[in-house]
Design an enzyme around this catalytic site. Structure first.
Site, PDB file in Angstrom:
ATOM      1  CG  ASP A 227      -2.033   7.886   0.562  1.00  0.00           C
ATOM      2  OD1 ASP A 227      -1.380   8.688   0.806  1.00  0.00           O
ATOM      3  OD2 ASP A 227      -2.053   7.075  -1.151  1.00  0.00           O
TER       4      ASP A 227
ATOM      5  CG  ASP B 200      -1.529   1.518   1.609  1.00  0.00           C
ATOM      6  OD1 ASP B 200      -2.720   1.734   0.330  1.00  0.00           O
ATOM      7  OD2 ASP B 200      -1.059   2.256   2.403  1.00  0.00           O
TER       8      ASP B 200
END
Length: 258
Positions: free
Chosen positions: A10, A8
């Site tokens: 953010d 991922d």
């Protein structure tokens, strides 16, 4: 044995424009030892190339085929779902529209012509857009969303994400929007594992900061799930969650020790 690491962005690799300490070194170390790396984001307000440029600016070497966002997966979904002459009505920002157009997805702003309504994160969301999507739904269009994230982690806190758009449409239709193309969907997981990494799911690690998307996708699709504590999840949330990760790390820099 080659392993695949799905990161991922953010809250996992960076927050806003600030790289999380040790992220670049950890990712470089994985690649140097022969593991495969892909970056996977639900965020629909930037293009894949935007992410490539941002990661490079932050000191991470990356190629376009190592970045998959929810826009790209949504386009793949629509290519299979739309029949000749059908089109999608898109509620979202320009990067989503651009990337759907790049993949040849027919689009319309005529609610009566739309076969699908695509909901993405839209910071210019308005009553007019709610009504447009609602009218398409009344005309039997299927509503899909790029991602279910309620918020996006930023330096100093969180801001509303696509979950706000989903909530608005659910409020007016009275029906849950179940069709999600991004994390934690099986559609996204299978594409990344089989088409990008080309590995068995058991050889892959989903690394992220969000229990209901990153960790859930790992658990439901046979991946090793790795929670990092640099984003939206805290220890209390982890204790109460139905989704229990395979590993919990303070940050991405510890991933090389798995």
């Amino acid at each position: 044995m080659t392993r695949g690491f799905i990161f991922d962005l953010d809250g996992t690799v960076y927050l806003d424009e600030e790289l999380i300490e040790g992220a670049a070194e950890a990712i470089a170390a994985l690649k140097q030892r022969g593991d495969k790396v892909v970056f996977l984001t639900n965020k629909s307000i930037s293009t894949r190339m935007d992410y490539v440029q941002k990661l490079r600016k932050l000191g991470i070497e990356v190629e376009l085929d190592e970045v998959i966002n929810s826009n790209f997966i949504t386009a793949k979904f629509l290519k299979e779902a739309l029949e000749s002459g059908e089109a999608a009505l898109v509620i979202g920002e320009q990067p989503l529209i651009e990337e759907l157009a790049d993949e040849g997805i027919p689009m319309t702003y005529d609610a009566k012509q739309a076969k699908f309504v695509v909901l993405g994160w839209d910071r210019q969301f308005s009553y007019e857009k709610i009504n447009l999507a609602f009218q398409a739904w009344l005309n039997k269009a299927t509503i899909i969303a790029t991602n279910p994230d309620r918020t996006c982690p930023v330096l100093g806190g969180e801001i509303p994400d696509c979950g706000a758009m989903i909530g608005a449409l659910e409020g007016v239709t009275g029906q849950r929007i179940e069709s999600i193309t991004g994390k934690p969907s099986k559609w996204m997981a299978e594409y990344v594992v089989s088409q990008v990494l080309k590995l068995d799911p058991s050889q892959c690690y989903m690394v992220g900061d969000r229990l209901e998307t990153d960790i859930r996708m790992g658990i439901e699709n046979g991946l090793q799930s790795v929670l990092v504590m640099t984003g939206v999840t805290n220890r209390e949330m982890l204790t109460k969650s139905l989704y229990k990760p395979s590993y919990v790390l303070d940050s991405i820099k510890e991933v090389v020790y798995l």
